[in-house]
Each structure stands twice: as C-alpha cells, then as structure tokens.
Write a protein that holds these residues in place. Sequence first.
Motif, PDB file in Angstrom:
ATOM      1  N   ALA A 204       0.890  -1.199   0.052  1.00 30.91           N
ATOM      2  CA  ALA A 204      -0.050   0.053   0.011  1.00 30.91           C
ATOM      3  C   ALA A 204       0.703   1.361  -0.110  1.00 30.91           C
ATOM      4  CB  ALA A 204      -1.005   0.003   1.030  1.00 30.91           C
ATOM      5  N   GLY A 205       0.275   2.432  -0.261  1.00 28.47           N
ATOM      6  CA  GLY A 205       1.155   3.531  -0.147  1.00 28.47           C
ATOM      7  C   GLY A 205       1.728   3.952   1.133  1.00 28.47           C
ATOM      8  N   LEU A 206       1.310   3.378   2.181  1.00 28.53           N
ATOM      9  CA  LEU A 206       1.815   3.764   3.606  1.00 28.53           C
ATOM     10  C   LEU A 206       1.714   2.260   4.156  1.00 28.53           C
ATOM     11  CD1 LEU A 206      -0.304   6.856   4.796  1.00 28.53           C
ATOM     12  CD2 LEU A 206       2.202   6.832   4.026  1.00 28.53           C
ATOM     13  N   PRO A 207       2.753   1.985   4.854  1.00 24.37           N
ATOM     14  CA  PRO A 207       2.980   0.680   5.740  1.00 24.37           C
ATOM     15  C   PRO A 207       1.865   0.630   6.721  1.00 24.37           C
ATOM     16  CG  PRO A 207       5.093   2.056   6.244  1.00 24.37           C
ATOM     17  CD  PRO A 207       4.280   2.485   4.896  1.00 24.37           C
ATOM     18  N   GLU A 208       1.614   1.662   7.343  1.00 20.02           N
ATOM     19  CA  GLU A 208       0.697   1.469   8.342  1.00 20.02           C
ATOM     20  C   GLU A 208      -0.861   1.077   7.822  1.00 20.02           C
ATOM     21  OE1 GLU A 208       3.430   4.687   9.425  1.00 20.02           O
ATOM     22  OE2 GLU A 208       2.308   4.311   7.608  1.00 20.02           O
ATOM     23  N   ARG A 209      -1.053   0.973   6.737  1.00 21.26           N
ATOM     24  CA  ARG A 209      -2.296   0.109   5.961  1.00 21.26           C
ATOM     25  C   ARG A 209      -2.105  -1.061   5.808  1.00 21.26           C
ATOM     26  NH1 ARG A 209      -3.718   4.689   1.332  1.00 21.26           N
ATOM     27  NH2 ARG A 209      -4.132   6.482   2.609  1.00 21.26           N
ATOM     28  N   CYS A 210      -0.926  -1.809   5.703  1.00 23.21           N
ATOM     29  CA  CYS A 210      -0.807  -3.097   5.506  1.00 23.21           C
ATOM     30  C   CYS A 210      -0.988  -4.160   6.544  1.00 23.21           C
ATOM     31  CB  CYS A 210       0.489  -3.458   4.857  1.00 23.21           C
ATOM     32  SG  CYS A 210       1.306  -2.249   3.614  1.00 23.21           S
ATOM     33  N   TRP A 211      -1.873  -5.196   6.054  1.00 18.35           N
ATOM     34  CA  TRP A 211      -2.127  -6.465   6.768  1.00 18.35           C
ATOM     35  C   TRP A 211      -1.031  -7.180   6.735  1.00 18.35           C
ATOM     36  CZ3 TRP A 211      -4.855 -11.055   4.644  1.00 18.35           C
ATOM     37  CH2 TRP A 211      -5.411 -11.853   5.655  1.00 18.35           C
ATOM     38  N   PRO A 212      -0.675  -7.683   7.741  1.00 18.93           N
ATOM     39  CA  PRO A 212       0.543  -8.447   8.065  1.00 18.93           C
ATOM     40  C   PRO A 212       0.751  -9.494   6.914  1.00 18.93           C
ATOM     41  CG  PRO A 212      -0.445  -8.421  10.138  1.00 18.93           C
ATOM     42  CD  PRO A 212      -1.326  -7.939   9.099  1.00 18.93           C
ATOM     43  N   VAL A 213       1.971  -9.288   6.222  1.00 21.95           N
ATOM     44  CA  VAL A 213       2.191 -10.023   4.963  1.00 21.95           C
ATOM     45  C   VAL A 213       2.072 -11.822   5.031  1.00 21.95           C
ATOM     46  CG1 VAL A 213       4.851 -10.393   5.250  1.00 21.95           C
ATOM     47  CG2 VAL A 213       3.940 -10.627   2.887  1.00 21.95           C
ATOM     48  N   GLN A 214       2.368 -12.101   6.500  1.00 21.96           N
ATOM     49  CA  GLN A 214       2.369 -13.719   6.798  1.00 21.96           C
ATOM     50  C   GLN A 214       0.805 -13.960   6.688  1.00 21.96           C
ATOM     51  OE1 GLN A 214       3.514 -11.343   8.779  1.00 21.96           O
ATOM     52  NE2 GLN A 214       3.083 -11.607  10.941  1.00 21.96           N
ATOM     53  N   LEU A 329       0.928   7.685  14.361  1.00 22.42           N
ATOM     54  CA  LEU A 329       2.001   6.977  13.721  1.00 22.42           C
ATOM     55  C   LEU A 329       2.787   6.516  14.813  1.00 22.42           C
ATOM     56  CD1 LEU A 329       3.153   9.547  11.041  1.00 22.42           C
ATOM     57  CD2 LEU A 329       1.664   7.579  10.684  1.00 22.42           C
ATOM     58  N   SER A 330       2.774   6.870  16.106  1.00 23.18           N
ATOM     59  CA  SER A 330       3.514   5.970  17.340  1.00 23.18           C
ATOM     60  C   SER A 330       2.933   4.774  17.428  1.00 23.18           C
ATOM     61  CB  SER A 330       3.436   7.077  18.399  1.00 23.18           C
ATOM     62  OG  SER A 330       2.427   7.493  19.058  1.00 23.18           O
ATOM     63  N   CYS A 331       1.829   4.341  17.053  1.00 24.95           N
ATOM     64  CA  CYS A 331       1.085   3.217  17.346  1.00 24.95           C
ATOM     65  C   CYS A 331       1.896   1.833  17.073  1.00 24.95           C
ATOM     66  CB  CYS A 331      -0.203   3.043  16.621  1.00 24.95           C
ATOM     67  SG  CYS A 331      -1.115   1.464  17.057  1.00 24.95           S
ATOM     68  N   ILE A 332       2.232   1.126  18.203  1.00 25.58           N
ATOM     69  CA  ILE A 332       3.063  -0.094  17.659  1.00 25.58           C
ATOM     70  C   ILE A 332       2.387  -1.374  17.634  1.00 25.58           C
ATOM     71  CG2 ILE A 332       4.975   1.007  18.917  1.00 25.58           C
ATOM     72  CD1 ILE A 332       4.568  -0.611  21.358  1.00 25.58           C
ATOM     73  N   HIS A 333       1.034  -1.526  18.067  1.00 24.33           N
ATOM     74  CA  HIS A 333       0.644  -2.614  17.915  1.00 24.33           C
ATOM     75  C   HIS A 333      -0.350  -2.941  16.641  1.00 24.33           C
ATOM     76  CE1 HIS A 333      -3.567  -1.105  19.052  1.00 24.33           C
ATOM     77  NE2 HIS A 333      -2.835  -0.241  20.140  1.00 24.33           N
ATOM     78  N   ARG A 334      -0.975  -2.063  16.225  1.00 26.24           N
ATOM     79  CA  ARG A 334      -1.713  -2.127  14.920  1.00 26.24           C
ATOM     80  C   ARG A 334      -2.801  -3.078  15.251  1.00 26.24           C
ATOM     81  NH1 ARG A 334      -1.581   2.769  12.550  1.00 26.24           N
ATOM     82  NH2 ARG A 334       0.628   3.584  12.660  1.00 26.24           N
ATOM     83  N   LYS A 335      -3.537  -3.168  16.291  1.00 25.45           N
ATOM     84  CA  LYS A 335      -4.436  -4.217  16.523  1.00 25.45           C
ATOM     85  C   LYS A 335      -5.447  -4.314  15.450  1.00 25.45           C
ATOM     86  CE  LYS A 335      -5.485  -5.609  20.614  1.00 25.45           C
ATOM     87  NZ  LYS A 335      -5.037  -6.707  20.680  1.00 25.45           N
ATOM     88  N   CYS A 336      -5.900  -2.943  15.013  1.00 22.38           N
ATOM     89  CA  CYS A 336      -6.888  -2.789  13.848  1.00 22.38           C
ATOM     90  C   CYS A 336      -6.534  -3.712  12.711  1.00 22.38           C
ATOM     91  CB  CYS A 336      -7.166  -1.365  13.580  1.00 22.38           C
ATOM     92  SG  CYS A 336      -5.665  -0.517  12.924  1.00 22.38           S
ATOM     93  N   LEU A 337      -5.292  -4.172  12.483  1.00 19.04           N
ATOM     94  CA  LEU A 337      -4.898  -4.635  11.380  1.00 19.04           C
ATOM     95  C   LEU A 337      -4.269  -6.124  11.657  1.00 19.04           C
ATOM     96  CD1 LEU A 337      -3.009  -2.341   9.135  1.00 19.04           C
ATOM     97  CD2 LEU A 337      -5.114  -3.770   8.338  1.00 19.04           C
ATOM     98  N   THR A 338      -3.779  -6.478  12.788  1.00 15.46           N
ATOM     99  CA  THR A 338      -3.273  -7.640  13.468  1.00 15.46           C
ATOM    100  C   THR A 338      -4.184  -8.458  13.745  1.00 15.46           C
ATOM    101  OG1 THR A 338      -2.621  -6.843  15.447  1.00 15.46           O
ATOM    102  CG2 THR A 338      -0.879  -6.735  13.712  1.00 15.46           C
ATOM    103  N   ASP A 339      -5.391  -8.052  14.540  1.00 17.27           N
ATOM    104  CA  ASP A 339      -6.286  -8.865  14.848  1.00 17.27           C
ATOM    105  C   ASP A 339      -7.328  -9.461  13.804  1.00 17.27           C
ATOM    106  OD1 ASP A 339      -5.306  -8.561  17.216  1.00 17.27           O
ATOM    107  OD2 ASP A 339      -7.001  -7.533  18.316  1.00 17.27           O
TER     108      ASP A 339
END
Length: 373
Positions: A204-214, A329-339
């Motif tokens: 995606a244009g920004l890595p913060e939008r990316c669902w984990p590649v695994q 941008l300081s969010c380190i968990h990104r639970k919105c995507l990783t969950d």
Amino acid sequence: MTKPKRLKIVGNFSSVLIIRLNDIGEVVMTLPCLDAVRHALPGARIGFLVSPPSHELLLHDSRVDQIFVFEKKLWRDRPSLQGIKQLGKLLLDLHRERFDLAIDLHNNPSTHWLAYVSGAKYRVSLESRYRSRYLMTWNAAPCAGWEQMHNIERHFHVLTSVGIPTRGAEYRFALDPESRVRVKTQLDQELEQGKPVVVLQPGAGLPERCWPVQRFGELAARLVEEAGAQIVVHCGPGEDHLGERIRQSVPQPVLIAKRLTLQELAGLLDLCDLLISNDSGPMHLAAALGKPVVAVFGPTHPQRSGPYQARAVAVSNYVECSPCGIQNLSCIHRKCLTDISADEVYDAAVHLLSRERERPQEESSGIASAGAS
C-alpha cells in the motif's frame, strides 16, 4: 474578504480544469466527477492536472482532452533548476488555455495556488482551514453527514455546489486494450484455464495500512488448497520481498506480477476473478473496473475510502482507537490490522467467488453508477 456568490449556471463554461495531483487511488476516485462534468458540459474542453505516475490512468480516457503533468518530486525537498523550468512551462501551458472553471479536488495550498495562477475565471474547491482558500472564488461548505460520507460523494458535493449535476455519473476506468492483451497473453502461458484467478495486493502507499504479509501467505495457501484458486501477487515498487514471502507460504506455484505499468495493472485486475487488497490504489482501480474486491481496512475508514461499488466487501476490526486515519504514527500494535485473521478474509473471498459464479454472464462486468444528486 466577502464570500463570492454561488455559481449556478454551468452552460457558460466552455473549458474546465480538474485538479487532483497524486495518489493512484485518489485520482481514480475523481473519475465519477470527470464523468459528471463531461455529461453536464458535453461540448467543453476538459483538462486534468495530475502528478506522475497517476497521469497514466488518463491516457486512454476520451473524456479528457488534455493532461497536464506536475512533477511533484522535483519540489519535494527543495526547488531545483529542473523543477523551476518544469513549473514555468506548466504554468504557461495552463495560462494559455484560459480555462473558464478550475475544480480543485486535491484542496491544499499548493493546488489552490495552481488553480489561481492558471488564470481560470472561476475556481472552486472545498472549504478548508488554509488561508489559500481565499484564492478560490467558491469554497463548498461541508454538508449534513459529512463525516460518514465517502470521498467520491464529497467530490460530488463540490460539483453540485456550483450547479453541476452528478446523478447518473459513472464510475469507470478507460483501459488500454493493448495493455490488457499483453497481460492476458502472459496469464494464458502461466495459469490453467477454468480455475479462479485471485490477485493479492500486499502493499500500500503507507506501511501503516498493510495487513501482515504472513496473513496474506496463510490466506493464499488456503485459497489454493480449499478453493482451487490460482494466486497472482502484485508487487509495486519496493515490494518484491512481499511477493517472495507469500510465495514461500504456498506449496503450489504463485505468479508474481511486478514492474507493471498502471495500464497493465488495470489489465491484470480486469482479467482476474477477485482482488484481495489493503487500502490501496489497486483496490480503487479494481472498483472502477467493476471487479469483485475484498479490502482489508485498519486505521483508515472503509466508509470514506473503501471500494465504491456493490461487488466489494470491506473487512475491518474496530478497536477502540480505530479508525484513526493513521494519525497515530506512534502506534506499535496496530491491533486494527493484526487482529484480522486469515479466516475472516478467506470467508469473505469465498463468499464473493461463489456469488460471482451464480451471477448471469451478461452481468459479470459492468459500470457502477456513482451519481446521487
């Protein structure tokens, strides 16, 4: 400074400049507005001011008479001699056209200034906090329900505020037939006939939008093993490693599509049965082509920037802090995507594939009607 009177008559506009500089998805989302302007002013000359590589999206669009390219990268750090020359030529070209109306759908100080120096008699945009808004002759104020309104509908609001109707405007992309043929030839050599083709967009244009590649890897393996799908992974610039990670997760061959032009990417999306994507430019491009889309959303809002068509499903996980619009941008968990699990996305994908198989052949591709007023 007093606010200008509202523009009501569009019949006097013989030339229109539409401004939307960058981001593939954002430019794609202006296409319904382009369609509305063309239908409202069938005899007008329409120019489009855009930045590369997004200008490639318009090269085969008969609704656009002229494309003006602004090289933003020449100004990103500090002005260069090349940038000054390019800007000077651009401004001369714009001013020479003497546009009657400039519609700024980018809406920031740079584009306000470009609209102003273009010499357009009327300049319209959306109300903003920028002082540069006073360079416009009309700023459309937000309307009721603005916060939940899709970006395309927000663009429509700018048009309707100056009397340009949007009802019946079509969300469609003008695909280069030769690019599609080149992609089809390659797919015919690499893939089996009769099996569904699923394109994955892990970047995606920004890595913060990316669902984990695994998770994309887990999903690809299950689509191959349980749904009989064939996987094509599209990798944009700098994303080759994502394709390799997914390939390693799937026992069967996976086709990696990289270094495609935007028209070739559109050809690939037009030929596939389903796109599974992050919030990205290819997601919007597939929507404009009328293709089924499963979109994975995290920090951004699917209601505002999701795929704007009925044959799409947005998968999201609403945690307390989302959607934040990637402001945190300081969010380190990104639970919105990783969950978001691979199972959730797989279920949405299988549902869409099943629905498409039941869809009458004559309805299998179409053009979405985007206008609402």
